[in-house]
Enzyme design. Structure first.
Site, mmCIF file in Angstrom:
data_model
loop_
_atom_site.group_PDB
_atom_site.id
_atom_site.type_symbol
_atom_site.label_atom_id
_atom_site.label_comp_id
_atom_site.label_asym_id
_atom_site.label_seq_id
_atom_site.Cartn_x
_atom_site.Cartn_y
_atom_site.Cartn_z
ATOM 1 N N CYS A 9 15.056 -70.887 0.979
ATOM 2 C CA CYS A 9 15.771 -72.155 0.840
ATOM 3 C C CYS A 9 15.621 -72.616 -0.614
ATOM 4 O O CYS A 9 15.338 -71.803 -1.485
ATOM 5 C CB CYS A 9 15.281 -73.196 1.848
ATOM 6 N N ASN A 12 11.313 -74.108 -0.985
ATOM 7 C CA ASN A 12 10.327 -73.409 -0.169
ATOM 8 C C ASN A 12 9.247 -74.336 0.377
ATOM 9 O O ASN A 12 8.082 -73.973 0.475
ATOM 10 C CB ASN A 12 9.709 -72.240 -0.950
ATOM 11 N N CYS A 14 10.468 -76.802 3.057
ATOM 12 C CA CYS A 14 11.015 -77.350 4.320
ATOM 13 C C CYS A 14 11.587 -76.245 5.204
ATOM 14 O O CYS A 14 10.916 -75.752 6.106
ATOM 15 C CB CYS A 14 12.113 -78.382 4.043
ATOM 16 N N ARG A 15 12.839 -75.892 4.934
ATOM 17 C CA ARG A 15 13.570 -74.990 5.826
ATOM 18 C C ARG A 15 13.002 -73.578 5.888
ATOM 19 O O ARG A 15 12.787 -73.031 6.979
ATOM 20 C CB ARG A 15 15.048 -74.945 5.421
ATOM 21 N N SER A 16 12.765 -72.957 4.744
ATOM 22 C CA SER A 16 12.307 -71.560 4.781
ATOM 23 C C SER A 16 10.902 -71.406 5.366
ATOM 24 O O SER A 16 10.677 -70.460 6.135
ATOM 25 C CB SER A 16 12.437 -70.885 3.417
ATOM 26 N N ASP A 128 19.617 -79.560 4.753
ATOM 27 C CA ASP A 128 18.344 -79.848 4.107
ATOM 28 C C ASP A 128 17.791 -81.167 4.638
ATOM 29 O O ASP A 128 18.388 -82.217 4.423
ATOM 30 C CB ASP A 128 18.540 -79.937 2.596
#
Length: 164
Positions: A9, A12, A14-16, A128
């Site tokens: 993401c 690095n 939150c999402r990933s 996001d």
């Protein structure tokens, strides 16, 4: 031979890392942790060395996932050791494909939600959650969980194909 997946993401945090944690859990549940490795990175280095966003970590822990994480930036040299690079949105997909040294490396980059049969073909981005509240992190986790089943099936097929 180990099959290697990297989730990417922006920062690095939150999402990933959420995708990495969920996928680790799915791989372990399937008994494939000796054959599949997963990690994560960001397209930018703004948060290198930091832990996951506290909201991401809290949502992961509340849902039974590991939240230990240290952010890092994706490097083009990693393509040679990776089998699959999973982008969390179309911006990451484009950035990673531009970064890829070869066409074969660019072909390794896929959108996470492309593995979710319930996702519409025009809606494959994981939004996001960074600038919002906890609800955005919960929504992110739900999208990641939904796509992880299909991703694991696809990776399992690749792993079994190598053994054949």
């Amino acid at each position: 031979m180990t099959y290697r997946v990297c989730f990417v993401c922006t920062g690095n945090i939150c999402r990933s890392p959420m995708a990495e944690s969920v996928f680790h859990a799915r791989v372990a549940e399937a008994g494939l942790d000796e054959l599949i490795e997963a990690d994560s990175a960001g397209t930018g280095g703004w948060h290198e060395g930091e832990g996951a966003d506290p909201r991401a970590a809290a949502v992961l822990e509340e849902h039974g996932y590991a939240a230990e994480h240290t952010a890092r930036r994706f490097q083009a040299s990693w393509f040679t050791r990776l089998d699959l690079v999973i982008a969390l949105d179309s911006g990451h997909l484009s950035a990673l494909r531009r970064l890829a040294p070869t066409e074969q490396d660019a072909a390794k980059v896929r959108l996470l939600r492309s593995y979710d049969p319930a996702a519409g073909v025009d809606d494959l981005d994981v939004p996001d959650p960074y600038y919002g509240g906890t609800d955005g992190f919960v929504e992110c986790l739900e999208m990641v969980e939904s796509a992880s089943t299909g991703l694991l099936a696809a990776v399992r097929e690749q792993v079994e194909g190598r053994a054949a």
